[in-house]
Design a protein around this motif. Structure first.
Motif, PDB file in Angstrom:
ATOM      1  N   ARG A  68       0.877  -1.173   0.000  1.00  0.00           N
ATOM      2  CA  ARG A  68       0.000   0.000   0.000  1.00  0.00           C
ATOM      3  C   ARG A  68       0.904   1.210   0.000  1.00  0.00           C
ATOM      4  NH1 ARG A  68      -3.109   3.474  -1.293  1.00  0.00           N
ATOM      5  NH2 ARG A  68      -4.930   4.192  -0.101  1.00  0.00           N
ATOM      6  N   GLY A  69       0.966   1.912  -1.140  1.00  0.00           N
ATOM      7  CA  GLY A  69       1.889   3.020  -1.272  1.00  0.00           C
ATOM      8  C   GLY A  69       3.317   2.533  -1.122  1.00  0.00           C
ATOM      9  N   ALA A  99      -1.022  11.817   0.859  1.00  0.00           N
ATOM     10  CA  ALA A  99      -2.456  11.872   1.112  1.00  0.00           C
ATOM     11  C   ALA A  99      -3.255  11.985  -0.187  1.00  0.00           C
ATOM     12  CB  ALA A  99      -2.795  13.051   2.027  1.00  0.00           C
ATOM     13  N   TYR A 100      -2.597  12.369  -1.281  1.00  0.00           N
ATOM     14  CA  TYR A 100      -3.278  12.511  -2.570  1.00  0.00           C
ATOM     15  C   TYR A 100      -2.973  11.325  -3.490  1.00  0.00           C
ATOM     16  CZ  TYR A 100      -3.758  17.296  -0.889  1.00  0.00           C
ATOM     17  OH  TYR A 100      -4.042  18.393  -0.130  1.00  0.00           O
ATOM     18  N   LEU A 138      -6.021  -0.965   7.692  1.00  0.00           N
ATOM     19  CA  LEU A 138      -6.440   0.027   6.707  1.00  0.00           C
ATOM     20  C   LEU A 138      -7.251   1.160   7.324  1.00  0.00           C
ATOM     21  CD1 LEU A 138      -7.426  -2.408   3.810  1.00  0.00           C
ATOM     22  CD2 LEU A 138      -5.290  -1.123   4.086  1.00  0.00           C
ATOM     23  N   THR A 139      -7.638   1.021   8.592  1.00  0.00           N
ATOM     24  CA  THR A 139      -8.469   2.031   9.243  1.00  0.00           C
ATOM     25  C   THR A 139      -7.703   2.850  10.278  1.00  0.00           C
ATOM     26  OG1 THR A 139      -9.210   0.523  10.999  1.00  0.00           O
ATOM     27  CG2 THR A 139     -10.480   0.540   8.951  1.00  0.00           C
ATOM     28  N   LEU A 140      -6.439   2.505  10.510  1.00  0.00           N
ATOM     29  CA  LEU A 140      -5.629   3.176  11.519  1.00  0.00           C
ATOM     30  C   LEU A 140      -4.310   3.639  10.915  1.00  0.00           C
ATOM     31  CD1 LEU A 140      -6.140   0.674  14.490  1.00  0.00           C
ATOM     32  CD2 LEU A 140      -7.162   2.953  14.288  1.00  0.00           C
ATOM     33  N   ASN A 198      -4.227   4.728   7.084  1.00  0.00           N
ATOM     34  CA  ASN A 198      -5.624   5.139   6.948  1.00  0.00           C
ATOM     35  C   ASN A 198      -5.842   6.418   6.152  1.00  0.00           C
ATOM     36  OD1 ASN A 198      -4.380   6.521   9.141  1.00  0.00           O
ATOM     37  ND2 ASN A 198      -6.378   7.052   9.972  1.00  0.00           N
ATOM     38  N   LYS A 199      -4.800   7.228   5.958  1.00  0.00           N
ATOM     39  CA  LYS A 199      -4.995   8.499   5.243  1.00  0.00           C
ATOM     40  C   LYS A 199      -4.213   8.562   3.929  1.00  0.00           C
ATOM     41  CE  LYS A 199      -6.184  11.193   9.343  1.00  0.00           C
ATOM     42  NZ  LYS A 199      -5.889  12.388  10.175  1.00  0.00           N
ATOM     43  N   LEU A 200      -3.904   7.412   3.370  1.00  0.00           N
ATOM     44  CA  LEU A 200      -3.157   7.393   2.118  1.00  0.00           C
ATOM     45  C   LEU A 200      -4.078   7.626   0.924  1.00  0.00           C
ATOM     46  CD1 LEU A 200      -0.683   4.422   2.684  1.00  0.00           C
ATOM     47  CD2 LEU A 200      -0.263   6.874   2.966  1.00  0.00           C
TER      48      LEU A 200
END
Length: 289
Positions: A58-59, A167-168, A126-128, A132-134
């Motif tokens: 993830r990223g 974040a974007y 994925l929620t923490l 969570n802010k990716l």
């Protein structure tokens, strides 16, 4: 470093090397690498007896999926994984060792000691923080031209810092942002809201093409990056602008400049990536501050 192509290469390599292996025990030599749970003893105890199902990404983060747990790992500047026989000498700066029941070990080495590991229940990761802010994955189907423009086009911030903001859009770092902006012919100090529709198309296509090609050849070995098998990436031999300060531009022959944008060293061809006179003046004042 490493950026999306390097982390994706590590993911693919580790998936081949450790999938299906059962963890017998874990040795933590540098406690601060372990961010969740805070106690390295609890981290080690939780992982004992679990089997690795797969390795995802993830990223710039690795997600090591086990039966009943998810290990989220960030390599930061110089973190690297490798699989060894248990009787092989342990190299300096090896901070975490996952001992498998087949006599092999997954070892995490990090000279700079900036890497992190978080342990979660499945789905919780994925929620923490830190996932969570990716933002959007630039090689996923969800990364459409429309989604790209919606995320960035109305912002007044310079385009390079926006592209680096996880974040974007996730996975982009200094190397691939410089490469994509050069390919698209966009100056890194252009405010996003000044970029024209045709330029957004070029930038979108440049990001996808640059990352895809880098993944195909195993990423860029600029400093110490190697994959899980100790192999170098090859994309550094194809770089168009990054790291080529004072060398001739591959498109126009002009000398490549290096400056600082958003606190990051930035490579530019001023002929291929023009900036208006007013913005050049504003940028120069901003860089002096």
């Amino acid at each position: 470093m490493p950026e999306l192509p390097e982390v994706e290469t590590v993911r693919r390599t580790l998936n081949e090397l450790v999938r299906g292996k059962r963890i017998e025990r874990v040795t933590v030599s540098l406690p601060r690498i372990i961010q969740r749970p805070q106690e390295p003893e609890a981290f080690a105890a939780a992982l004992a007896g679990h089997t690795i199902q797969s390795v995802e990404r993830r990223g710039k983060f690795l997600r090591i999926l086990l039966d009943g747990l998810v290990l989220v790992s960030h390599l930061r500047m110089e973190g690297r994984y490798g699989v060894y026989r248990a009787d092989e000498p342990v190299e300096t700066h090896t901070h975490v060792r996952f001992h498998f029941d087949d006599g092999t070990e997954l070892r995490y080495k990090d000279v700079r000691q900036f890497g992190t590991m978080h342990l979660f229940a499945p789905g919780e990761d994925l929620t923490l923080p830190p996932l969570n802010k990716l933002g959007i994955e630039p090689l996923d189907e969800a990364f459409t031209l429309q989604a790209f423009k919606k995320a960035l086009s109305n912002r007044t911030t310079k385009i390079k810092p926006l592209l680096l903001n996880q974040a974007y859009i996730v996975g982009l770092g200094n190397i691939y942002v410089d490469e994509a902006l050069f390919t698209a012919g966009i100056h890194p100090e252009r405010p996003a809201d000044t970029i024209k529709p045709a330029e957004w198309v070029r930038l979108y296509e440049a990001i996808r093409a640059t990352l895809s090609r880098a993944v195909d050849v195993g990423g860029s070995s600029i400093k110490s990056y190697v994959n899980g098998q100790g192999e170098l990436g090859m994309f550094q031999h194809e770089l168009l602008i990054y790291g080529r300060e004072s060398q001739p531009c591959r498109k126009c022959g002009s000398s490549i400049d290096k400056t600082v944008v958003g606190g990051r060293g930035t490579h530019i061809c001023l002929r291929c990536q023009p900036l208006s006179k007013n913005r050049r003046v504003a940028a120069a004042k901003s860089n002096v501050k």
